[in-house]
Each structure stands twice: as structure tokens, then as C-alpha cells.
Scaffold this motif. Structure first.
Motif, PDB file in Angstrom:
ATOM      1  N   ASN A  94     -42.722  55.154  47.024  1.00  0.00           N
ATOM      2  CA  ASN A  94     -43.457  55.962  47.980  1.00  0.00           C
ATOM      3  C   ASN A  94     -43.885  55.240  49.245  1.00  0.00           C
ATOM      4  OD1 ASN A  94     -44.540  58.405  48.913  1.00  0.00           O
ATOM      5  ND2 ASN A  94     -46.593  57.787  48.314  1.00  0.00           N
ATOM      6  N   GLU A  95     -42.899  54.652  49.931  1.00  0.00           N
ATOM      7  CA  GLU A  95     -43.256  54.054  51.232  1.00  0.00           C
ATOM      8  C   GLU A  95     -43.513  55.175  52.239  1.00  0.00           C
ATOM      9  OE1 GLU A  95     -41.745  54.193  54.271  1.00  0.00           O
ATOM     10  OE2 GLU A  95     -43.081  52.739  55.194  1.00  0.00           O
ATOM     11  N   GLU A  96     -42.718  56.238  52.195  1.00  0.00           N
ATOM     12  CA  GLU A  96     -42.756  57.203  53.294  1.00  0.00           C
ATOM     13  C   GLU A  96     -44.057  58.014  53.364  1.00  0.00           C
ATOM     14  OE1 GLU A  96     -41.025  57.303  55.727  1.00  0.00           O
ATOM     15  OE2 GLU A  96     -39.069  56.497  55.285  1.00  0.00           O
ATOM     16  N   GLY A  97     -44.641  58.315  52.236  1.00  0.00           N
ATOM     17  CA  GLY A  97     -45.868  59.116  52.285  1.00  0.00           C
ATOM     18  C   GLY A  97     -45.601  60.540  52.736  1.00  0.00           C
ATOM     19  N   PRO A 121     -51.072  58.638  51.247  1.00  0.00           N
ATOM     20  CA  PRO A 121     -50.582  58.082  52.494  1.00  0.00           C
ATOM     21  C   PRO A 121     -49.251  57.344  52.323  1.00  0.00           C
ATOM     22  CG  PRO A 121     -52.171  56.591  51.533  1.00  0.00           C
ATOM     23  CD  PRO A 121     -52.107  57.780  50.625  1.00  0.00           C
ATOM     24  N   ALA A 122     -48.701  56.939  53.450  1.00  0.00           N
ATOM     25  CA  ALA A 122     -47.497  56.096  53.423  1.00  0.00           C
ATOM     26  C   ALA A 122     -47.852  54.753  52.787  1.00  0.00           C
ATOM     27  CB  ALA A 122     -47.001  55.887  54.861  1.00  0.00           C
ATOM     28  N   MET A 123     -46.802  54.058  52.317  1.00  0.00           N
ATOM     29  CA  MET A 123     -46.955  52.719  51.730  1.00  0.00           C
ATOM     30  C   MET A 123     -47.970  52.756  50.574  1.00  0.00           C
ATOM     31  SD  MET A 123     -47.079  52.005  55.478  1.00  0.00           S
ATOM     32  CE  MET A 123     -48.202  50.673  55.687  1.00  0.00           C
ATOM     33  N   TRP A 160     -53.860  55.356  62.177  1.00  0.00           N
ATOM     34  CA  TRP A 160     -54.768  56.263  61.468  1.00  0.00           C
ATOM     35  C   TRP A 160     -54.018  57.554  61.222  1.00  0.00           C
ATOM     36  CZ3 TRP A 160     -59.190  55.211  59.142  1.00  0.00           C
ATOM     37  CH2 TRP A 160     -60.033  54.197  59.625  1.00  0.00           C
ATOM     38  N   TRP A 161     -54.134  58.132  60.039  1.00  0.00           N
ATOM     39  CA  TRP A 161     -53.703  59.508  59.766  1.00  0.00           C
ATOM     40  C   TRP A 161     -54.993  60.311  59.533  1.00  0.00           C
ATOM     41  CZ3 TRP A 161     -49.049  59.507  55.761  1.00  0.00           C
ATOM     42  CH2 TRP A 161     -47.877  59.111  56.432  1.00  0.00           C
ATOM     43  N   LEU A 162     -55.325  61.176  60.475  1.00  0.00           N
ATOM     44  CA  LEU A 162     -56.568  61.960  60.389  1.00  0.00           C
ATOM     45  C   LEU A 162     -56.206  63.393  60.011  1.00  0.00           C
ATOM     46  CD1 LEU A 162     -58.165  60.672  63.724  1.00  0.00           C
ATOM     47  CD2 LEU A 162     -58.529  59.768  61.390  1.00  0.00           C
ATOM     48  N   ILE A 170     -52.062  58.522  64.863  1.00  0.00           N
ATOM     49  CA  ILE A 170     -52.247  57.694  66.067  1.00  0.00           C
ATOM     50  C   ILE A 170     -51.951  56.241  65.725  1.00  0.00           C
ATOM     51  CG2 ILE A 170     -53.866  59.162  67.330  1.00  0.00           C
ATOM     52  CD1 ILE A 170     -56.186  57.547  66.170  1.00  0.00           C
ATOM     53  N   ARG A 171     -51.328  55.518  66.688  1.00  0.00           N
ATOM     54  CA  ARG A 171     -50.954  54.132  66.422  1.00  0.00           C
ATOM     55  C   ARG A 171     -50.998  53.302  67.710  1.00  0.00           C
ATOM     56  NH1 ARG A 171     -46.258  54.506  61.798  1.00  0.00           N
ATOM     57  NH2 ARG A 171     -46.567  56.689  61.279  1.00  0.00           N
ATOM     58  N   THR A 172     -51.334  52.022  67.572  1.00  0.00           N
ATOM     59  CA  THR A 172     -51.333  51.082  68.682  1.00  0.00           C
ATOM     60  C   THR A 172     -51.491  49.668  68.134  1.00  0.00           C
ATOM     61  OG1 THR A 172     -52.596  50.316  70.621  1.00  0.00           O
ATOM     62  CG2 THR A 172     -53.816  51.518  68.966  1.00  0.00           C
ATOM     63  N   GLY A 207     -43.194  49.442  65.541  1.00  0.00           N
ATOM     64  CA  GLY A 207     -43.868  50.714  65.839  1.00  0.00           C
ATOM     65  C   GLY A 207     -44.185  51.461  64.559  1.00  0.00           C
ATOM     66  N   ALA A 208     -43.259  51.364  63.592  1.00  0.00           N
ATOM     67  CA  ALA A 208     -43.462  52.065  62.315  1.00  0.00           C
ATOM     68  C   ALA A 208     -44.221  51.160  61.348  1.00  0.00           C
ATOM     69  CB  ALA A 208     -42.107  52.439  61.715  1.00  0.00           C
ATOM     70  N   GLY A 209     -44.852  51.794  60.371  1.00  0.00           N
ATOM     71  CA  GLY A 209     -45.531  51.040  59.314  1.00  0.00           C
ATOM     72  C   GLY A 209     -44.529  50.678  58.230  1.00  0.00           C
ATOM     73  N   HIS A 210     -44.804  49.592  57.503  1.00  0.00           N
ATOM     74  CA  HIS A 210     -43.879  49.151  56.448  1.00  0.00           C
ATOM     75  C   HIS A 210     -44.674  48.540  55.301  1.00  0.00           C
ATOM     76  CE1 HIS A 210     -40.578  49.737  59.247  1.00  0.00           C
ATOM     77  NE2 HIS A 210     -41.317  49.137  60.148  1.00  0.00           N
ATOM     78  N   SER A 239     -34.984  57.685  64.461  1.00  0.00           N
ATOM     79  CA  SER A 239     -35.204  57.556  63.020  1.00  0.00           C
ATOM     80  C   SER A 239     -36.075  58.722  62.576  1.00  0.00           C
ATOM     81  CB  SER A 239     -35.883  56.216  62.716  1.00  0.00           C
ATOM     82  OG  SER A 239     -36.039  56.049  61.316  1.00  0.00           O
ATOM     83  N   HIS A 240     -36.189  58.866  61.219  1.00  0.00           N
ATOM     84  CA  HIS A 240     -36.868  60.068  60.685  1.00  0.00           C
ATOM     85  C   HIS A 240     -36.182  61.301  61.244  1.00  0.00           C
ATOM     86  CE1 HIS A 240     -40.864  58.150  59.159  1.00  0.00           C
ATOM     87  NE2 HIS A 240     -39.789  57.534  58.745  1.00  0.00           N
ATOM     88  N   ASN A 241     -34.838  61.170  61.251  1.00  0.00           N
ATOM     89  CA  ASN A 241     -33.943  62.222  61.748  1.00  0.00           C
ATOM     90  C   ASN A 241     -32.610  61.979  61.050  1.00  0.00           C
ATOM     91  OD1 ASN A 241     -31.782  63.366  63.384  1.00  0.00           O
ATOM     92  ND2 ASN A 241     -33.375  63.817  64.888  1.00  0.00           N
TER      93      ASN A 241
END
Ligand code: HGY
Ligand code: MN
Ligand code: MN
Length: 417
Positions: free
Chosen positions: A132-135, A140-142, A219-221, A292-294, A360-363, A386-388
Motif C-alpha cells: 500500500n504505497e499508493e494510498g 494514507p499513502a506509504m 499534507w492530505w486534508l 498540498i506539497r512543497t 515531487g512524489a512521496g515514496h 505519471s499516475h496516468n
């Protein structure tokens, strides 16, 4: 200083590509990619194929209580902590053939090449398929690597529900991949993850290798907006308690907040649910997750605060109820400098063009970095897509990254004899 492998040491790129194409046949999508979501029967099939290949390579399997697969190649020193190398075989519902899969199969290819070349290492090597990396199905992911790193409890993870209300724990048992090993007891000497960039930079800069120094935070809100179910035809505009309108204004605001924090910030929504989701009923409930990510900790915290405050104002003005729950989070990650240097020097030695990169992506490497020295290697992907299901890479790109991974892992695991 451990000895670096010679520049002529390479993996078998054809065999890696053949494994990728074979795995891609399991859980096919509808447009050439994959839908092998975690803990589905297709995931179970993919796990079995991976295990078959690991058996052929002489690896010993361990599975923990989250269903993560650990495939061990012994080292010469039984007391030496293993070097873990992995990623994930689960995919998005409309995923590509390479996201995650490349990292797991390139790790296996590195081991198969060690076998072919008769290479012995002091430290064992553990090829890892994180569950379950993708979430995508269970947020959540990871999730599994998060339990491994002590960020989530096993109980929290087991009770995560998919959109049909099925729990992670039940689905893991149903597909028969709930292991006995306690999660997180394994100690790592180091962790490597090879992954497609999932962004446009390497291709645009014409670089074969991404030397990943950091990963941006996330963050995933999850917002739940409460309106009033009413007839879309006979309810006067002034009488509406319109959760759908509130959602659309919040999405616009998220876009504005992300743009106000440029460069190096992103924000958007990929999933939303209307209830009762009927064409002629104003929604009583709208749920959606803001992503949101940065790379900047300050920006990440500021964006979250701004979005939550502005959303509350938008909902108040429309008389819509608003609640928010953080369902995913990790702070920006800095990878281990020694391992990052080994990746860079391996690319140099092998004659591959390279550049530093922030993921950019989480892992899963983001959580592994909490418990062991960790880093990543990246290769370009076509158009940064990606994610496509149209996600695409070349065999040359795949092989170059696998060669660099092979060298960095060998150097860290220490070739013996
Ligand atoms: O969301 C991510 O960054 C990863 O694909 N799970
Ligand atoms: Mn991935
Ligand atoms: Mn992904």
C-alpha cells in the motif's frame, strides 16, 4: 571507505525489461497501463509472480503483519545489518506500468546480476515490496512503510477503510498475505529506492539519472462539507445550503494559495464524493481531499493554515458545515549524504548524465529515512507523466538507473572477495 565496483559492472537490462512487461500483464488497466490496487486479487497475483522470480534467484521470503514482502540474499557476515532495496508493486486505479514496479524489479535484477557474476557481499541484501504505497484504496499513502517506521500503529492501519467500507486488515487476510513478522523489527544498514521521476525535469534537462537529495513534504486534508439536500429545480437560490458551491470555492482558493507560494509548491484535489450524488438533489454532504506539497517546511505549514482558515470562512458565508481531518502527512525529507554521494559517483563512473533532484512524489523511502540512512535514484519518464496509464519510459532509461542502483547497493553492501 568501501571499495567501489568497477565501471564494467552492469545489470541485465533485457531481463529487467522482460520482468517489467511480464508484471504489466497482471491487473491490466483499460488504456495500456495497470489497475493493480493494493490488496486486490490482482495485487495478490503480482505478489506471487514476484515471489516466483525471487525463489528462482534463491532469496528467502519474510512477510510482516502489514503484508510487506522482504526477500533476502544472504551476506558473508551474519551479524551485518542488511541493505534494503525496494519500492512497491501496487498501482493507482489508472496507473502506469513503472511507478513503484521499476524499483522492486530493478532491486531483484541487481540481485540476479550478483548471482550471475558470483558476487558476494558482506551485508545481506533485502529486496522489498512495500504494501500500500499508493494510498489510493486505503489512505494514507506509504501506509505499510509508515507502520514500519513507527509513524502509524498497526491498529490504525488495519482499520483504514476503502470507499466500499472494506478494512485493510480484512482485505489483507482475504488475499492471504498477512504475515506473522512484527512490523518494524527489522533493522537496516541502509535503504535504496529506484523510481521514475514522475515529473518533467530529467527529460527536459536531458539527464539520465536523478540524484535525489530531498523529497517534498505533504499534507492530505480531508474536508467534509455539510449542506442541505434539496431539489435542484424547485429550491430558490436564496434558500440553498450549497455544499457543492462551497467545495468549488475551496478548490479555487487552494489553487490561489499554491500559486501564491511559488516557486516550489503545489496544491490540488484528486478525489471527491457527493452524497446522495443524484443529478437533481443538492448535495447534503461533500467530501474531498486537498493534496498540498512543497520542499519548504515553512511553506507547508503556512499553506495548511491558510487553506483551513479560508475554507472555514467560505463555508460560514454559505451556511455550510465544515470539518477537516489530516489523513496524510510527512515533513520534507533530506536523504543521507553518504548514500547520495555514492549514487552520484556511480552515475559518474558509469558515464551517465545526472543532476540533483528533489522528489515531487512521496515514496516509502521518506519513511525509511526515519529509521535508516536512505536515498533514491530516479530515471526520466516521458513528458513527466505519471499516475496516468500512458506513463512511459525507455529501456535505456530503465537500465541506466538500474546500473546506478546496482553500483550504489554493491558499494554499501561491501563486495567480498
Ligand atoms: O502520492 C504520492 O506521492 C505517491 O504516489 N504515493
Ligand atoms: Mn510510487
Ligand atoms: Mn504512485
Amino acid at each position: 571507505m568501501v571499495a567501489a565496483p568497477g565501471e564494467n559492472l552492469r545489470v541485465n537490462g533485457d531481463r529487467l525489461w522482460d520482468m517489467l512487461m511480464e508484471m504489466a500483464k497482471i491487473g491490466p488497466g483499460i488504456a495500456g497501463g495497470n489497475n493493480r490496487q493494493t490488496l486486490t486479487d490482482a495485487d495478490g497475483e503480482g505478489r506471487h509472480l514476484f515471489k516466483t522470480w525471487c525463489d528462482e534467484a534463491g532469496l528467502t521470503m519474510g512477510v510482516d503483519q502489514m503484508g510487506t514482502m522482504f526477500m533476502t540474499r544472504p551476506g558473508t557476515d551474519p551479524d551485518a545489518l542488511p541493505v534494503y532495496v525496494g519500492s512497491h508493486l501496487d498501482t493507482q486505479p489508472t496507473g502506469g506500468k513503472y511507478d513503484g514496479v521499476l524499483g522492486v524489479l530493478a532491486a531483484l535484477e541487481a540481485v540476479r546480476s550478483m548471482n550471475d557474476l558470483g558476487i558476494k557481499t558482506k551485508h545481506p541484501i533485502v529486496v522489498t515490496n512495500w504494501a500500500n504505497e499508493e494510498g489510493a484504496r486505503f489512505a494514507p499513502a506509504m501506509l505499510a512503510s509508515g507502520v514500519f517506521a513507527g509513524v502509524h500503529s498497526l491498529d490504525y492501519a488495519y482499520n483504514r477503510k476503502d470507499p466500499e467500507g472494506k478494512t485493510y486488515g480484512d482485505e489483507l487476510k482475504r488475499i492471504g498475505w498477512r504475515g506473522e513478522e512484527a512490523v518494524g523489527e527489522r533493522k537496516m544498514h541502509a535503504y535504496f529506492e529506484y523510481h521514475i521521476e514522475q515529473g518533467p525535469i530529467l527529460e527536459a534537462e536531458d539527464k539520465q539519472i536523478g540524484v535525489v537529495t530531498h523529497c517534498q513534504g505533504l499534507w492530505w486534508l480531508e474536508f467534509t462539507l455539510t449542506g442541505k439536500e434539496a431539489h435542484t429545480g424547485s429550491t430558490p437560490m436564496a434558500m440553498r445550503v450549497n455544499a457543492g458551491l462551497a467545495m468549488s470555492r475551496i478548490l479555487e482558493m487552494v489553487q490561489d494559495v499554491a500559486m501564491s507560494e511559488q516557486p516550489g509548491a503545489v496544491g490540488g484535489v484528486g478525489q471527491m464524493f457527493f452524497s446522495p450524488n443524484s443529478r437533481n438533489v443538492l448535495p447534503g454532504k461533500v467530501t474531498f481531499t486537498v493534496d498540498i506539497r512543497t520542499p519548504s517546511q515553512d511553506k507547508l505549514d503556512r499553506m495548511r493554515a491558510k487553506i483551513e482558515a479560508e475554507a472555514a470562512k467560505i463555508c460560514e458565508a454559505l451556511g455550510v458545515g465544515c470539518s477537516v481531518e489530516a489523513v496524510g502527512h510527512f515533513d520534507p525529507v533530506t536523504f543521507d549524504e553518504t548514500l547520495v554521494t555514492r549514487v552520484r559517483e556511480a552515475a559518474e563512473r558509469l558515464g551517465y548524465s545526472h543532476m540533483n533532484l528533489i522528489s515531487g512524489a512521496g515514496h516509502d523511502a521518506c519513511w525509511a529515512a526515519k529509521v535508516a540512512p536512505s536515498t533514491m535514484v530516479m530515471c526520466p519518464c516521458v513528458g513527466g507523466l505519471s499516475h496516468n496509464e500512458a506513463e512511459d519510459i525507455s529501456k535505456e532509461w530503465a537500465t541506466a538507473g538500474a546500473d546506478v542502483l546496482f553500483h550504489a547497493v554493491l558499494e554499501t553492501a561491501e563486495i567480498v572477495g
